[in-house]
Design a protein around this motif. Structure first.
Motif, PDB file in Angstrom:
ATOM      1  N   ALA A  61       0.944  -1.198  -0.003  1.00 30.34           N
ATOM      2  CA  ALA A  61       0.030  -0.008  -0.040  1.00 30.34           C
ATOM      3  C   ALA A  61       0.903   1.212  -0.225  1.00 30.34           C
ATOM      4  N   VAL A  62       0.400   2.237  -0.814  1.00 32.25           N
ATOM      5  CA  VAL A  62       1.174   3.546  -0.738  1.00 32.25           C
ATOM      6  C   VAL A  62       1.349   3.952   0.694  1.00 32.25           C
ATOM      7  N   ASP A  63       2.708   4.075   1.227  1.00 32.98           N
ATOM      8  CA  ASP A  63       3.020   4.463   2.608  1.00 32.98           C
ATOM      9  C   ASP A  63       2.573   3.382   3.479  1.00 32.98           C
ATOM     10  N   GLY A  64       2.533   2.163   3.102  1.00 39.12           N
ATOM     11  CA  GLY A  64       2.167   0.898   3.884  1.00 39.12           C
ATOM     12  C   GLY A  64       3.168   0.348   4.819  1.00 39.12           C
ATOM     13  N   PRO A  65       3.006  -0.581   5.671  1.00 35.48           N
ATOM     14  CA  PRO A  65       3.767  -0.905   6.494  1.00 35.48           C
ATOM     15  C   PRO A  65       5.307  -1.357   6.298  1.00 35.48           C
ATOM     16  N   TRP A  66       5.584  -1.799   4.961  1.00 40.90           N
ATOM     17  CA  TRP A  66       6.640  -2.205   4.463  1.00 40.90           C
ATOM     18  C   TRP A  66       7.502  -1.003   3.898  1.00 40.90           C
ATOM     19  N   PRO A  87     -10.250  -1.392  -5.337  1.00 42.09           N
ATOM     20  CA  PRO A  87     -11.723  -0.956  -5.624  1.00 42.09           C
ATOM     21  C   PRO A  87     -12.036   0.043  -4.471  1.00 42.09           C
ATOM     22  N   PRO A  88     -13.243   0.698  -4.603  1.00 39.59           N
ATOM     23  CA  PRO A  88     -13.878   1.557  -3.905  1.00 39.59           C
ATOM     24  C   PRO A  88     -13.475   1.292  -2.211  1.00 39.59           C
ATOM     25  N   GLY A  89     -12.973   2.223  -1.587  1.00 41.11           N
ATOM     26  CA  GLY A  89     -12.842   1.955   0.028  1.00 41.11           C
ATOM     27  C   GLY A  89     -11.343   1.356   0.376  1.00 41.11           C
ATOM     28  N   CYS A  90     -10.477   0.957  -0.847  1.00 37.29           N
ATOM     29  CA  CYS A  90      -9.194   0.679  -0.612  1.00 37.29           C
ATOM     30  C   CYS A  90      -8.225   1.496  -0.861  1.00 37.29           C
ATOM     31  N   GLY A  91      -7.118   1.860  -0.485  1.00 32.18           N
ATOM     32  CA  GLY A  91      -6.193   2.681  -0.815  1.00 32.18           C
ATOM     33  C   GLY A  91      -5.456   2.162  -2.157  1.00 32.18           C
ATOM     34  N   GLU A  92      -4.413   3.047  -2.667  1.00 26.12           N
ATOM     35  CA  GLU A  92      -3.611   2.884  -3.604  1.00 26.12           C
ATOM     36  C   GLU A  92      -2.452   1.868  -3.130  1.00 26.12           C
TER      37      GLU A  92
END
Length: 105
Positions: A61-66, A87-92
């Motif tokens: 995920a953009v700026d995700g945990p890793w 999908p809607p509600g999910c980040g990039e």
């Protein structure tokens, strides 16, 4: 031929037909020592692992945990090369190129 490091591996692992480095440790058990501290993993240790496994890309995920933690502590370790909208509600989702190890000066 690109080698992808990601977690979870599900759809991308199935549909990409690429070599997968599973950061969750289900199919790539040698990552377990890196994961021993969970979300408080050591960024230089993860970066060394990615380079040792010859990962071309980290998918997160953009700026995700890793990626987020790596970039905060090792800003030159990754380069964002693409984003994919979920999908809607999910980040990039970000596709980050793992930069090669720098030669000592």
């Amino acid at each position: 031929t690109a080698r992808l490091a990601l977690e979870p591996i599900g759809a991308i692992g199935y549909h990409s037909h690429r070599y997968i480095i599973d950061l969750g440790g289900l199919i790539t058990a040698d990552v377990w020592p890196v994961l021993r501290h969970g979300p408080l993993f050591d960024p230089p240790e993860l970066l060394a692992y990615l380079r040792a496994r010859r990962a071309d890309y980290l998918v997160d995920a953009v700026d995700g945990p890793w990626a987020g933690r790596l970039l905060r502590t090792e800003p030159d370790s990754l380069r964002l090369t693409a984003t994919v909208s979920g999908p809607p509600g999910c980040g990039e989702i970000g596709v980050y190129a793992v930069t090669p190890d720098q030669e000592p000066k």
